[in-house]
Design a protein around this motif. Structure first.
Motif, PDB file in Angstrom:
ATOM      1  N   ALA A  12     -64.740  71.052 -20.772  1.00  0.00           N
ATOM      2  CA  ALA A  12     -63.545  72.019 -20.741  1.00  0.00           C
ATOM      3  C   ALA A  12     -64.357  73.550 -20.346  1.00  0.00           C
ATOM      4  O   ALA A  12     -63.533  74.159 -19.673  1.00  0.00           O
ATOM      5  N   ALA A  13     -65.163  74.058 -20.727  1.00  0.00           N
ATOM      6  CA  ALA A  13     -65.745  75.054 -20.437  1.00  0.00           C
ATOM      7  C   ALA A  13     -66.472  75.199 -19.299  1.00  0.00           C
ATOM      8  O   ALA A  13     -65.956  76.306 -18.500  1.00  0.00           O
ATOM      9  N   LEU A  14     -66.697  74.055 -18.630  1.00  0.00           N
ATOM     10  CA  LEU A  14     -67.206  74.412 -17.229  1.00  0.00           C
ATOM     11  C   LEU A  14     -66.089  74.278 -16.054  1.00  0.00           C
ATOM     12  O   LEU A  14     -65.763  75.101 -15.342  1.00  0.00           O
ATOM     13  N   ASN A  15     -64.776  73.703 -16.576  1.00  0.00           N
ATOM     14  CA  ASN A  15     -63.460  73.635 -15.757  1.00  0.00           C
ATOM     15  C   ASN A  15     -63.012  74.980 -15.945  1.00  0.00           C
ATOM     16  O   ASN A  15     -62.707  75.313 -14.796  1.00  0.00           O
ATOM     17  N   ALA A  16     -62.991  75.444 -17.086  1.00  0.00           N
ATOM     18  CA  ALA A  16     -62.336  76.889 -17.336  1.00  0.00           C
ATOM     19  C   ALA A  16     -63.105  77.872 -16.471  1.00  0.00           C
ATOM     20  O   ALA A  16     -62.393  78.748 -16.016  1.00  0.00           O
ATOM     21  N   GLY A  17     -64.103  77.572 -16.275  1.00  0.00           N
ATOM     22  CA  GLY A  17     -65.164  78.752 -15.412  1.00  0.00           C
ATOM     23  C   GLY A  17     -65.067  78.535 -14.116  1.00  0.00           C
ATOM     24  O   GLY A  17     -65.941  78.954 -13.131  1.00  0.00           O
ATOM     25  N   GLY A  18     -64.575  77.468 -13.607  1.00  0.00           N
ATOM     26  CA  GLY A  18     -64.213  77.335 -12.141  1.00  0.00           C
ATOM     27  C   GLY A  18     -65.312  76.126 -11.681  1.00  0.00           C
ATOM     28  O   GLY A  18     -65.579  76.102 -10.417  1.00  0.00           O
ATOM     29  N   THR A  19     -66.275  75.351 -12.404  1.00  0.00           N
ATOM     30  CA  THR A  19     -67.132  74.536 -12.212  1.00  0.00           C
ATOM     31  C   THR A  19     -66.659  73.139 -12.171  1.00  0.00           C
ATOM     32  O   THR A  19     -66.414  72.619 -13.633  1.00  0.00           O
ATOM     33  N   ASP A  20     -66.804  72.336 -11.303  1.00  0.00           N
ATOM     34  CA  ASP A  20     -66.501  70.767 -11.628  1.00  0.00           C
ATOM     35  C   ASP A  20     -67.789  70.014 -11.627  1.00  0.00           C
ATOM     36  O   ASP A  20     -68.304  69.764 -10.458  1.00  0.00           O
ATOM     37  N   ALA A  21     -68.485  69.931 -12.526  1.00  0.00           N
ATOM     38  CA  ALA A  21     -69.711  69.451 -12.772  1.00  0.00           C
ATOM     39  C   ALA A  21     -69.798  68.027 -12.797  1.00  0.00           C
ATOM     40  O   ALA A  21     -68.899  67.378 -13.531  1.00  0.00           O
ATOM     41  N   ASP A  22     -70.786  67.536 -12.178  1.00  0.00           N
ATOM     42  CA  ASP A  22     -71.113  65.948 -12.369  1.00  0.00           C
ATOM     43  C   ASP A  22     -71.434  65.940 -13.632  1.00  0.00           C
ATOM     44  O   ASP A  22     -72.683  66.253 -14.159  1.00  0.00           O
ATOM     45  N   VAL A  23     -71.046  64.852 -14.432  1.00  0.00           N
ATOM     46  CA  VAL A  23     -71.420  64.523 -15.789  1.00  0.00           C
ATOM     47  C   VAL A  23     -71.962  62.915 -15.753  1.00  0.00           C
ATOM     48  O   VAL A  23     -71.165  62.218 -15.403  1.00  0.00           O
ATOM     49  N   ARG A  24     -73.147  62.711 -16.383  1.00  0.00           N
ATOM     50  CA  ARG A  24     -73.897  61.604 -16.470  1.00  0.00           C
ATOM     51  C   ARG A  24     -74.087  61.185 -18.021  1.00  0.00           C
ATOM     52  O   ARG A  24     -75.035  62.092 -18.388  1.00  0.00           O
ATOM     53  N   ARG A  25     -73.685  60.443 -18.284  1.00  0.00           N
ATOM     54  CA  ARG A  25     -74.075  59.669 -19.731  1.00  0.00           C
ATOM     55  C   ARG A  25     -75.037  58.423 -19.508  1.00  0.00           C
ATOM     56  O   ARG A  25     -75.041  57.613 -18.373  1.00  0.00           O
ATOM     57  N   PHE A  26     -75.978  58.575 -20.349  1.00  0.00           N
ATOM     58  CA  PHE A  26     -77.163  57.457 -20.249  1.00  0.00           C
ATOM     59  C   PHE A  26     -77.237  56.400 -21.541  1.00  0.00           C
ATOM     60  O   PHE A  26     -76.806  57.336 -22.467  1.00  0.00           O
ATOM     61  N   GLU A  27     -77.685  55.294 -21.363  1.00  0.00           N
ATOM     62  CA  GLU A  27     -77.882  54.424 -22.470  1.00  0.00           C
ATOM     63  C   GLU A  27     -78.895  55.013 -23.351  1.00  0.00           C
ATOM     64  O   GLU A  27     -78.800  54.907 -24.703  1.00  0.00           O
ATOM     65  N   GLN A  28     -80.086  55.517 -22.908  1.00  0.00           N
ATOM     66  CA  GLN A  28     -81.236  55.900 -23.919  1.00  0.00           C
ATOM     67  C   GLN A  28     -81.108  57.539 -23.947  1.00  0.00           C
ATOM     68  O   GLN A  28     -80.581  58.203 -23.041  1.00  0.00           O
ATOM     69  N   PRO A  29     -81.437  58.040 -25.125  1.00  0.00           N
ATOM     70  CA  PRO A  29     -81.340  59.499 -25.156  1.00  0.00           C
ATOM     71  C   PRO A  29     -82.293  60.161 -24.177  1.00  0.00           C
ATOM     72  O   PRO A  29     -83.341  59.739 -23.831  1.00  0.00           O
ATOM     73  N   VAL A  30     -81.893  61.378 -23.770  1.00  0.00           N
ATOM     74  CA  VAL A  30     -82.746  62.337 -22.764  1.00  0.00           C
ATOM     75  C   VAL A  30     -82.759  63.593 -23.569  1.00  0.00           C
ATOM     76  O   VAL A  30     -82.254  64.706 -23.019  1.00  0.00           O
ATOM     77  N   PRO A  31     -83.537  63.783 -24.405  1.00  0.00           N
ATOM     78  CA  PRO A  31     -83.865  64.992 -25.132  1.00  0.00           C
ATOM     79  C   PRO A  31     -84.844  65.975 -24.777  1.00  0.00           C
ATOM     80  O   PRO A  31     -84.882  67.155 -25.199  1.00  0.00           O
ATOM     81  N   THR A  32     -85.550  65.736 -23.611  1.00  0.00           N
ATOM     82  CA  THR A  32     -86.603  66.483 -23.193  1.00  0.00           C
ATOM     83  C   THR A  32     -86.392  66.709 -21.688  1.00  0.00           C
ATOM     84  O   THR A  32     -85.845  65.814 -20.999  1.00  0.00           O
TER      85      THR A  32
END
Length: 156
Positions: A12-32
């Protein structure tokens, strides 16, 4: 009715800022940065780490290239602070609503003062945390500056 997630707030914040970001969700965490780069097949330098610091008691978000650390003395000089130090996980969660390892550049309860690493400009596409440990967002350097209102600086 589903609760609004941290990832929803980031999008929502990206959209409000005029950015249509590619969002990717992964099965495993990517904390680093290294984990994210490996899963995405990109250079670690193209990962924009969202690092929260305590700058004289106030939160400061530094978006730093995953290829290097942050020189807190240099950042303090850039923003005019007496002292900049890494925030505790509790401070990060209270400030951003997101946990360390999943902090996004946006989507926080209030807009954070932000410094953006100039080294990120070398990459045509950047990847940043998406609000949790499993989500990454793709944005450009210009988008990061626009949506965060960040100040460009050398941070390493």
């Amino acid at each position: 009715m589903n609760a609004v997630t941290a990832v929803d707030r980031v999008v929502a914040a990206l959209n409000a800022g005029g950015t249509d970001a590619d969002v990717r969700r992964f099965e495993q965490p990517v904390p680093t940065a290294a984990a994210a780069a490996a899963v995405l097949g990109v250079e670690v330098g193209a990962i924009a780490n969202s690092l929260v610091f305590d700058a004289d008691g106030d939160p400061l978000l530094v978006l730093a290239s995953g290829a290097h650390g942050v020189d807190t003395g240099k950042v303090a000089a850039v923003i005019g602070a007496q002292r900049v130090r890494r925030a505790t996980p509790e401070f990060v969660l209270a400030t951003t609503g997101q946990e360390v390892g999943g902090v996004a550049p946006v989507g926080h309860p209030t807009r954070l003062r932000t410094v953006v690493d100039v080294d990120l400009a070398a990459y045509p596409l950047l990847w940043a945390g998406g609000g949790d440990h499993y989500t990454m967002i793709a944005v450009t350097y210009a988008d990061l500056l626009q949506v965060t209102g960040g100040q460009e600086a050398t941070v390493s």
